[in-house]
Write a protein that holds these residues in place. Structure first.
Motif, PDB file in Angstrom:
ATOM      1  N   ARG A 207       0.824  -1.213   0.000  1.00 26.81           N
ATOM      2  CA  ARG A 207       0.000   0.000   0.000  1.00 26.81           C
ATOM      3  C   ARG A 207       0.855   1.258   0.000  1.00 26.81           C
ATOM      4  NH1 ARG A 207      -5.020  -1.966   3.855  1.00 26.81           N
ATOM      5  NH2 ARG A 207      -5.557  -3.693   2.477  1.00 26.81           N
ATOM      6  N   ILE A 208       2.027   1.182   0.646  1.00 23.20           N
ATOM      7  CA  ILE A 208       2.909   2.354   0.586  1.00 23.20           C
ATOM      8  C   ILE A 208       3.421   2.522  -0.838  1.00 23.20           C
ATOM      9  CG2 ILE A 208       5.127   3.267   1.351  1.00 23.20           C
ATOM     10  CD1 ILE A 208       4.552   1.862   4.043  1.00 23.20           C
ATOM     11  N   GLY A 209       3.771   1.382  -1.447  1.00 23.13           N
ATOM     12  CA  GLY A 209       4.365   1.437  -2.778  1.00 23.13           C
ATOM     13  C   GLY A 209       3.385   1.878  -3.855  1.00 23.13           C
ATOM     14  N   ASN A 210       2.100   1.444  -3.782  1.00 24.99           N
ATOM     15  CA  ASN A 210       1.203   1.723  -4.901  1.00 24.99           C
ATOM     16  C   ASN A 210       0.375   2.992  -4.728  1.00 24.99           C
ATOM     17  OD1 ASN A 210      -0.841   1.117  -3.152  1.00 24.99           O
ATOM     18  ND2 ASN A 210      -1.350  -0.859  -4.051  1.00 24.99           N
ATOM     19  N   GLY A 211       0.715   3.812  -3.734  1.00 27.83           N
ATOM     20  CA  GLY A 211       0.042   5.106  -3.627  1.00 27.83           C
ATOM     21  C   GLY A 211      -1.161   5.090  -2.708  1.00 27.83           C
ATOM     22  N   ALA A 212      -1.554   3.891  -2.212  1.00 24.32           N
ATOM     23  CA  ALA A 212      -2.713   3.838  -1.303  1.00 24.32           C
ATOM     24  C   ALA A 212      -2.404   4.597  -0.017  1.00 24.32           C
ATOM     25  CB  ALA A 212      -3.073   2.394  -0.990  1.00 24.32           C
ATOM     26  N   TRP A 213      -1.146   4.575   0.370  1.00 28.41           N
ATOM     27  CA  TRP A 213      -0.739   5.304   1.580  1.00 28.41           C
ATOM     28  C   TRP A 213      -0.974   6.803   1.395  1.00 28.41           C
ATOM     29  CZ3 TRP A 213       1.323   4.365   6.443  1.00 28.41           C
ATOM     30  CH2 TRP A 213       1.906   5.463   7.082  1.00 28.41           C
ATOM     31  N   ALA A 214      -0.472   7.313   0.261  1.00 29.96           N
ATOM     32  CA  ALA A 214      -0.623   8.747   0.005  1.00 29.96           C
ATOM     33  C   ALA A 214      -2.101   9.115  -0.038  1.00 29.96           C
ATOM     34  CB  ALA A 214       0.050   9.117  -1.312  1.00 29.96           C
ATOM     35  N   ALA A 215      -2.923   8.263  -0.675  1.00 28.99           N
ATOM     36  CA  ALA A 215      -4.359   8.524  -0.747  1.00 28.99           C
ATOM     37  C   ALA A 215      -4.967   8.511   0.651  1.00 28.99           C
ATOM     38  CB  ALA A 215      -5.034   7.470  -1.625  1.00 28.99           C
ATOM     39  N   GLY A 216      -4.535   7.535   1.465  1.00 34.34           N
ATOM     40  CA  GLY A 216      -5.047   7.442   2.833  1.00 34.34           C
ATOM     41  C   GLY A 216      -4.696   8.674   3.646  1.00 34.34           C
ATOM     42  N   VAL A 217      -3.454   9.144   3.503  1.00 32.52           N
ATOM     43  CA  VAL A 217      -3.036  10.345   4.232  1.00 32.52           C
ATOM     44  C   VAL A 217      -3.870  11.527   3.769  1.00 32.52           C
ATOM     45  CG1 VAL A 217      -1.152  11.943   4.649  1.00 32.52           C
ATOM     46  CG2 VAL A 217      -0.698   9.511   4.566  1.00 32.52           C
ATOM     47  N   GLY A 218      -4.065  11.652   2.439  1.00 32.76           N
ATOM     48  CA  GLY A 218      -4.855  12.758   1.905  1.00 32.76           C
ATOM     49  C   GLY A 218      -6.275  12.734   2.448  1.00 32.76           C
ATOM     50  N   GLY A 219      -6.858  11.511   2.566  1.00 35.60           N
ATOM     51  CA  GLY A 219      -8.226  11.403   3.042  1.00 35.60           C
ATOM     52  C   GLY A 219      -8.365  11.740   4.513  1.00 35.60           C
ATOM     53  N   LEU A 220      -7.356  11.400   5.317  1.00 36.20           N
ATOM     54  CA  LEU A 220      -7.500  11.561   6.761  1.00 36.20           C
ATOM     55  C   LEU A 220      -6.945  12.885   7.273  1.00 36.20           C
ATOM     56  CD1 LEU A 220      -6.526   7.979   7.809  1.00 36.20           C
ATOM     57  CD2 LEU A 220      -8.684   9.077   8.299  1.00 36.20           C
ATOM     58  N   PHE A 221      -5.725  13.199   6.829  1.00 33.68           N
ATOM     59  CA  PHE A 221      -5.099  14.431   7.307  1.00 33.68           C
ATOM     60  C   PHE A 221      -4.747  15.266   6.084  1.00 33.68           C
ATOM     61  CE2 PHE A 221      -3.389  10.616   9.296  1.00 33.68           C
ATOM     62  CZ  PHE A 221      -3.805  10.724  10.596  1.00 33.68           C
ATOM     63  N   GLY A 222      -5.743  15.880   5.465  1.00 29.10           N
ATOM     64  CA  GLY A 222      -5.459  16.675   4.268  1.00 29.10           C
ATOM     65  C   GLY A 222      -4.406  17.731   4.562  1.00 29.10           C
ATOM     66  N   GLY A 223      -3.471  17.894   3.639  1.00 27.74           N
ATOM     67  CA  GLY A 223      -2.445  18.915   3.827  1.00 27.74           C
ATOM     68  C   GLY A 223      -1.153  18.367   4.388  1.00 27.74           C
ATOM     69  N   VAL A 224      -1.192  17.144   4.972  1.00 28.21           N
ATOM     70  CA  VAL A 224       0.053  16.565   5.482  1.00 28.21           C
ATOM     71  C   VAL A 224       0.758  15.845   4.334  1.00 28.21           C
ATOM     72  CG1 VAL A 224       1.028  14.936   7.113  1.00 28.21           C
ATOM     73  CG2 VAL A 224      -0.935  16.309   7.767  1.00 28.21           C
ATOM     74  N   ASP A 225       2.064  16.050   4.275  1.00 31.23           N
ATOM     75  CA  ASP A 225       2.836  15.386   3.234  1.00 31.23           C
ATOM     76  C   ASP A 225       2.935  13.888   3.552  1.00 31.23           C
ATOM     77  OD1 ASP A 225       4.453  14.789   1.179  1.00 31.23           O
ATOM     78  OD2 ASP A 225       6.293  15.499   2.147  1.00 31.23           O
ATOM     79  N   PRO A 226       2.497  13.019   2.633  1.00 28.00           N
ATOM     80  CA  PRO A 226       2.510  11.576   2.932  1.00 28.00           C
ATOM     81  C   PRO A 226       3.879  11.057   3.346  1.00 28.00           C
ATOM     82  CG  PRO A 226       1.377  11.996   0.873  1.00 28.00           C
ATOM     83  CD  PRO A 226       1.940  13.301   1.315  1.00 28.00           C
TER      84      PRO A 226
END
Lengths: 701, 101
Positions: A207-226
């Motif tokens: 999930r970190i590798g395929n961008g799911a992590w970045a999407a998850g961070v965007g969904g939960l803490f918008g504005g935080v750099d993944p």
């Protein structure tokens, strides 16, 4: 049989040993009850050897078997328990099994006649169980559970002689200091769980590798750099390793933990549990960002250097080894931070053997010192103080030989295992400093700090290890009476240390090659550098590998020179007595006192953190008792009480009155109607007749 | 007034006498006699209706059943009365009031 099944059996057997010793051990004391535990652990050793052998026959670097089941189903989130067996797991299982098995056997002699003999073996069992658990876990949650279990067993074993206040305190200290690291680890796990929604290593990395992590961070803490959050997750989880692997600044518990029995120090506080932090870092290695790795490398490097400077001046034989352990763990952590993944794990394995050996051998010396002092009726002299020893090599030749082997190994001398792994680590730091430009450490141009820490620690290590040997085994005996009563330890002690002595030589780690200068062997083939999955600025393994290749020889020569220098200095000062150590001590003044007093770390914590914290707690407690309790709690209580009196009256009059009224009405009715019940059938018949007539009349009209 | 009516009047008289006996008598045997009268009033009704209304023998059958039942009932009742006598020394039903209140 699949490896997973074997590893489950390995996991469960020590637990059986624990349960057995807890319930039946007491009754079997003095009746060879401990051999049940020992044979259970030896069975796990046998199984681990079988797994290891089949790994060698397979010879697949990417071997991997996984099995899991859902443990808790929380709707969209599932907690799973599972087993992951790959080459790292198998090697780690074997290391734990070897050390644990040998320590079990060794303990039979060492703990003979102890007050809580069977409990001791039970605790060794639960420790071994939890350590296997950490090793085979396939997710971070499960590793966390077993992580706390090893913490518990460590606490129990450090405090084994709890009648001694220092031992009880040391147990508590170890537990609390570890908790501080574990809080960080827990927060890291929470980040991972909320953002990635899984604890499983493979899924998480995917999930970190395929961008799911970045999407998850965007969904939960918008504005935080993944990737910033990923760095934080990595560093926080690594905090668990700081605590468990005794890294600066949480290293303070490990030297105190030497209050436990010496075999325990060998098993838990040198070879296996403290390596769990390194193992955890190995497991999460793919998710570490360059910034997190910089942090890890700096912590490790500083610890390696810092602890080594303390080890120089200690006089307690176990304290020297304790600081040496802290320093060597720093090496492993530093290696992982620089990206020398294989070298870090390799050092874990070799260190487990030679450090386990050093502790068991020192235990042999301490044990015999105790016997000798006991025979003389001397209860004042400290059996662990090297200043009371000296010249023991003639009395304890086997112990002396293995001690020498382990010291050469830890100092990084060719032909011994330590050389292979330590050299790889030093080459790693060299390559990191020269070629890697990611991470804040490299960007701040501080990369060369790591080789500096590494090589100076190597110099100091060689020095203090030989200082230890010369003070203990060479020179004139300090106490003639004690010396005359000394002799070689019994077989149950010497056999385990001889086994570990053999395992500290190079040959077991370089096969099928016989080249003692190493670099090639089954280990390097079967343990592959884990690929980083960090999406932005991932660790550049290729450049690093090239750098490592180029740095191999320079690093090797430098490390040989510094090791030679360290040993030479030790020879000059402690063997030939050309230089008086007292004089150096007075000349260095502040530095000497600082090192002797562990750089005042405990005092800094006491005055800087613990005392102010306790004062703050006292103030809060006063506020709580005097103001909060008195006015708020008691005030509310008084109001409630008066209100309750009012409603009580209303309750008595209205509610109870209504209830009683109904009662009275029905009581009266019953009283009246009972006269109808005459008991004469003829009366009843008249009632019936009247009833029938009434029905008739009603029907007619 | 036809023939059925006179039978029914006879039956009603028998029933009333029987009921009166049951209610007023103290002696248990006399009450039993009253019950017999009531049963026979029912018998008369059955046979009258069977003869004049339905023209079959079902009413006769029922009457035979009732006579048999009356015999059985008399046997049971006399047994109870015997026990009452053993208990109380007499057979007055108003003194058998142990269940009062």
């Amino acid at each position: 049989m699949p490896m997973v099944n074997l590893s489950i059996i390995i996991l469960v057997l020590p637990l059986i040993s624990f349960v057995f010793q807890m319930f039946f051990g007491r009754r079997l004391e003095g009746k060879k009850g401990e051999w049940i535990s020992i044979s259970l652990v030896l069975v796990t050793l046998l199984l681990a050897i079988i797994m290891f052998a089949s790994m060698l026959f397979d010879y697949q670097p990417d071997f991997r078997q996984e099995a899991q089941f859902t443990w808790l189903n929380l709707g969209s989130f599932q907690l799973e328990m599972g087993i992951l067996v790959d080459n790292i797991t198998i090697i780690m299982l074997l290391v734990v099994a070897i050390i644990s098995g040998l320590v079990h056997i060794y303990s039979v002699e060492y703990m003979k006649g102890d007050v809580r003999y069977s409990r001791y073996f039970g605790f060794l069992g639960i420790f071994t169980f939890s350590m296997y658990g950490i090793t085979v876990a396939n997710n971070l949650f499960m590793i966390y559970c077993f992580w706390e279990l090893v913490g518990l067993s460590s606490y129990l074993l450090i405090g084994h002689w709890w009648e001694k206040k220092s031992a009880a305190d040391a147990g508590k200290k170890a537990f609390i200091v570890n908790r501080i690291g574990d809080i960080g680890m827990f927060m890291g796990l929470l980040i991972v769980a909320t953002v990635a929604g899984t604890f499983n290593y493979e899924l998480l990395f995917e999930r970190i590798g395929n961008g799911a992590w970045a999407a998850g961070v965007g969904g939960l803490f918008g504005g935080v750099d993944p990737s910033t959050l990923l760095t934080w997750a990595g560093v926080l989880i690594f905090m668990g390793a700081i605590g468990k692997s005794a890294q600066f600044p949480l290293h303070v518990w490990l030297p105190d933990a030497m209050e436990g029995p010496t075999p325990v120090s060998a098993l838990i506080h040198a070879a296996t549990m403290v390596a769990a932090g390194v193992y955890l870092t190995v497991r999460i290695f793919p998710m570490l960002t360059p910034d997190a790795m910089s942090f890890i490398a700096l912590i490790g490097g500083f610890t390696a250097f810092f602890a080594a400077t303390i080890a120089i001046t200690q006089n307690d034989i176990k304290k020297v080894l304790a600081y040496s352990t802290v320093s060597q763990l720093g090496y492993m952590i530093m290696a992982l931070g620089t990206g020398a993944y294989v070298a870090g794990f390799f050092h874990l394995v070799t260190h487990a053997m030679f450090k386990g050996l050093l502790f068991l051998a020192s235990g042999s010396v301490i044990h015999m010192m105790h016997h000798s002092l006991h025979k003389l009726g001397d209860h004042e002299t400290d059996a662990q103080d090297m200043r009371n020893m000296g010249g023991l090599r003639t009395k304890m030749p086997i112990t002396y030989t293995v001690f020498l082997i382990a010291s050469l190994s830890i100092s990084g001398i060719p032909l011994f295992s330590g050389f292979l792994s330590k050299d790889a680590i030093l080459a790693g730091t060299w390559a990191y400093a020269a070629h890697i430009h990611d991470g804040w450490l490299a960007q701040a141009h501080l990369g060369w700090l790591l080789p500096f820490f590494g090589f100076s620690a190597a110099l100091i290590t060689a020095f203090y290890m030989f200082r230890l040997i010369f003070m203990t085994f060479h020179g004139e005996p300090k106490n003639k009476a004690v010396f005359d009563n000394m002799h070689e330890a019994p077989k149950l002690i010497t056999v385990p240390i001889m086994v570990l002595g053999a395992l500290s030589t190079w040959i077991f780690f370089t096969l099928p090659s016989f080249n003692p200068l190493g670099g090639e062997g089954w280990f390097q083939h079967l343990v592959e550098q884990a690929k980083s999955v960090v999406p932005v600025g991932a660790f550049d393994a290729e450049t690093f590998a090239h750098g490592l290749h180029a740095a191999h020889y320079p690093a090797m020569y430098t490390s040989l020179i510094v090791a030679g220098l360290g040993i030479g200095l030790a020879v000059l000062i402690y063997l030939l007595r050309e230089i008086d150590p007292e004089k150096i001590a007075t000349r260095l003044g502040v530095l000497y006192r600082g090192s002797l007093n562990k750089w005042y770390m405990d005092e800094i914590y006491l005055h800087g953190i613990i005392r102010p914290f306790l004062k703050g707690c006292g103030a809060v407690a006063t506020f709580d008792m005097e103001i909060y309790d008195h006015y708020v709690i008691d005030g509310v209580g008084r109001r409630v009480k008066s209100l309750a009196t009012g409603t009580g009256v209303a309750d008595d009059l209205v509610v109870d009155g209504a209830v009683n009224l109904f009662g009275i009405i029905f009581q009266w009715l019953g009283w009246t109607l009972k006269f109808v019940q005459t008991g004469k059938i003829q009366n009843y018949l008249i009632y019936v007749l009247i009833g029938v007539l009434m029905v008739y009349l009603i029907n007619v009209f | 007034m036809n023939a059925l009516s006179s039978y029914l009047i006879l039956s009603a008289l028998l029933f009333s006498l029987g009921l009166y006996t049951v209610i007023t008598r103290k002696n248990a045997v006399a009450i039993l006699m009253g019950i017999e009268l009531i049963l026979n009033a029912a018998n008369v009704n059955f046979i009258a209706f069977s003869k004049f209304v339905t023209h079959d023998v079902e009413g006769h059958l029922m009457a035979v059943f009732i006579i048999m039942l009356a015999a059985a009932e008399a046997a049971v009742a006399l047994a109870i009365i015997l026990n009452l006598y053993n208990d109380h020394g007499n057979i007055n039903v108003d003194e058998a009031n142990a269940l009062k209140r």
